[in-house]
Design an enzyme around this catalytic site. Sequence first.
Site, short mmCIF file in Angstrom:
data_model
loop_
_atom_site.label_atom_id
_atom_site.label_comp_id
_atom_site.label_asym_id
_atom_site.label_seq_id
_atom_site.Cartn_x
_atom_site.Cartn_y
_atom_site.Cartn_z
N LYS A 56 0.82 -1.20 0.00
CA LYS A 56 0.00 0.00 0.00
C LYS A 56 0.86 1.25 0.00
O LYS A 56 0.39 2.33 -0.30
CB LYS A 56 -0.90 0.03 1.25
CG LYS A 56 -1.82 -1.16 1.39
CD LYS A 56 -2.56 -1.08 2.76
CE LYS A 56 -3.28 -2.37 3.01
NZ LYS A 56 -3.85 -2.38 4.38
N GLU A 112 8.09 2.15 -5.53
CA GLU A 112 8.19 1.58 -4.18
C GLU A 112 8.30 2.74 -3.19
O GLU A 112 8.92 3.77 -3.49
CB GLU A 112 9.44 0.67 -4.13
CG GLU A 112 9.89 0.18 -2.77
CD GLU A 112 8.99 -0.87 -2.14
OE1 GLU A 112 7.79 -0.59 -2.01
OE2 GLU A 112 9.50 -1.94 -1.75
N ASP A 113 7.69 2.57 -2.02
CA ASP A 113 7.76 3.64 -1.03
C ASP A 113 9.17 3.78 -0.45
O ASP A 113 9.73 4.87 -0.41
CB ASP A 113 6.72 3.46 0.09
CG ASP A 113 6.78 2.07 0.76
OD1 ASP A 113 7.58 1.21 0.31
OD2 ASP A 113 6.02 1.85 1.71
N ILE A 114 9.73 2.65 -0.03
CA ILE A 114 11.04 2.71 0.62
C ILE A 114 11.81 1.42 0.38
O ILE A 114 11.22 0.34 0.45
CB ILE A 114 10.89 3.01 2.14
CG1 ILE A 114 12.24 3.12 2.85
CG2 ILE A 114 10.00 2.00 2.84
CD1 ILE A 114 12.15 3.73 4.25
N VAL A 115 13.07 1.54 0.07
CA VAL A 115 13.93 0.36 -0.04
C VAL A 115 14.71 0.24 1.26
O VAL A 115 15.47 1.15 1.63
CB VAL A 115 14.92 0.47 -1.22
CG1 VAL A 115 15.78 -0.79 -1.30
CG2 VAL A 115 14.18 0.69 -2.53
N ASP A 116 14.47 -0.86 1.94
CA ASP A 116 15.14 -1.09 3.22
C ASP A 116 16.16 -2.22 3.04
O ASP A 116 17.32 -1.96 2.72
CB ASP A 116 14.07 -1.42 4.27
CG ASP A 116 14.65 -1.63 5.66
OD1 ASP A 116 15.81 -1.24 5.88
OD2 ASP A 116 13.95 -2.16 6.54
N SER A 117 15.73 -3.47 3.18
CA SER A 117 16.67 -4.59 2.93
C SER A 117 16.79 -4.88 1.44
O SER A 117 17.70 -5.60 1.02
CB SER A 117 16.17 -5.84 3.65
OG SER A 117 15.02 -6.35 3.01
N GLY A 118 15.85 -4.36 0.65
CA GLY A 118 15.86 -4.62 -0.78
C GLY A 118 15.21 -5.94 -1.17
O GLY A 118 15.08 -6.25 -2.35
N THR A 120 12.13 -7.07 -1.10
CA THR A 120 10.91 -6.99 -1.92
C THR A 120 11.27 -6.85 -3.39
O THR A 120 10.78 -7.60 -4.23
CB THR A 120 10.06 -5.77 -1.47
OG1 THR A 120 9.89 -5.81 -0.06
CG2 THR A 120 8.70 -5.78 -2.16
N LYS A 144 17.14 3.48 2.09
CA LYS A 144 17.95 3.52 3.32
C LYS A 144 19.42 3.25 3.07
O LYS A 144 20.24 3.36 3.98
CB LYS A 144 17.37 2.55 4.37
CG LYS A 144 16.11 3.11 5.02
CD LYS A 144 15.72 2.36 6.28
CE LYS A 144 14.52 3.03 6.95
NZ LYS A 144 13.91 2.17 7.98
N PHE A 164 12.87 4.61 11.74
CA PHE A 164 11.61 4.09 11.22
C PHE A 164 10.71 5.26 10.87
O PHE A 164 10.34 6.04 11.74
CB PHE A 164 10.92 3.15 12.21
CG PHE A 164 9.86 2.34 11.53
CD1 PHE A 164 10.19 1.16 10.87
CD2 PHE A 164 8.55 2.78 11.48
CE1 PHE A 164 9.22 0.43 10.19
CE2 PHE A 164 7.58 2.06 10.79
CZ PHE A 164 7.91 0.89 10.15
N ASP A 171 3.56 3.33 6.71
CA ASP A 171 2.81 3.05 7.93
C ASP A 171 3.67 2.44 9.03
O ASP A 171 4.78 1.96 8.80
CB ASP A 171 1.70 2.02 7.63
CG ASP A 171 2.28 0.61 7.40
OD1 ASP A 171 3.18 0.48 6.55
OD2 ASP A 171 1.86 -0.34 8.09
N ARG A 177 -0.43 6.49 7.65
CA ARG A 177 -0.21 6.61 6.20
C ARG A 177 -0.65 7.96 5.65
O ARG A 177 -0.15 8.42 4.64
CB ARG A 177 -0.98 5.51 5.44
CG ARG A 177 -0.46 4.10 5.67
CD ARG A 177 -1.06 3.16 4.64
NE ARG A 177 -0.89 1.75 4.97
CZ ARG A 177 0.19 1.03 4.66
NH1 ARG A 177 1.18 1.58 4.01
NH2 ARG A 177 0.27 -0.25 4.99
#
Length: 185
Positions: A56, A112-118, A120, A144, A164, A171, A177
């Site tokens: 989402k 994509e909203d955010i790339v963290d660990s990648g 996804t 990140k 975070f 969210d 959100r």
Amino acid sequence: MPATTPEGVAKSVGVSNLRRVVFSEENIRRRVGEIGAAISTHYQEGESLLVLGLLKGSFIFMADLVRTLQLPLQVDFLVASSYGSGTVSSGKVKLLYGADTSFEGRNLLLLEDIVDSGTTLEHLVPILNEKRPRSLEICALLHKRRVTMEKEARWVGFDCPDEFVVGYGLDHAEDFRHLPFIGSL
Ligand code: IMP
Ligand code: MG
């Protein structure tokens, strides 16, 4: 506190545990416009796009970004879910909803909203490539910078500090959100 300040807005929507505003509404608007201009010039005259929003988290970013794009486009949505037990991702991702739209021969722009660990994106990219698009590019609002992916995002809104963050689509347990800015908890 007036509702026009970030703190005021946060308070008016019931957010009391916000640590700080990381990216203001104005900052986001300006940056989204810049990315939109860069994307618009990347594609050749006459090319069209299929913009795929990852639900989402990307819904607000997508709504704002597509309105700055100056090329023919269509939109669709994907849901990807990392599954496993508990709150820690198993590192596997499954595509819960594949758009009905055919991807073959099309220029896909994945949002994509955010790339963290990648994780996804690492899992989604091969799945989308199997559908034989003409091109596939990734645009992430936040990154990140913890990892470099095999297929990196061509466009990134902001490098995100290791906090975070919530708001503007992102969210925490489905809350926050709707904040018009991005803050950290
Ligand atoms: P990745 O697969 O680890 O890159 O995680 C990407 C997904 O994790 C994002 O689409 C977000 O839904 C979620 N996520 C990662 N970091 C944050 C954060 O700081 N705030 C909110 N969601 C986050
Ligand atoms: Mg998400």
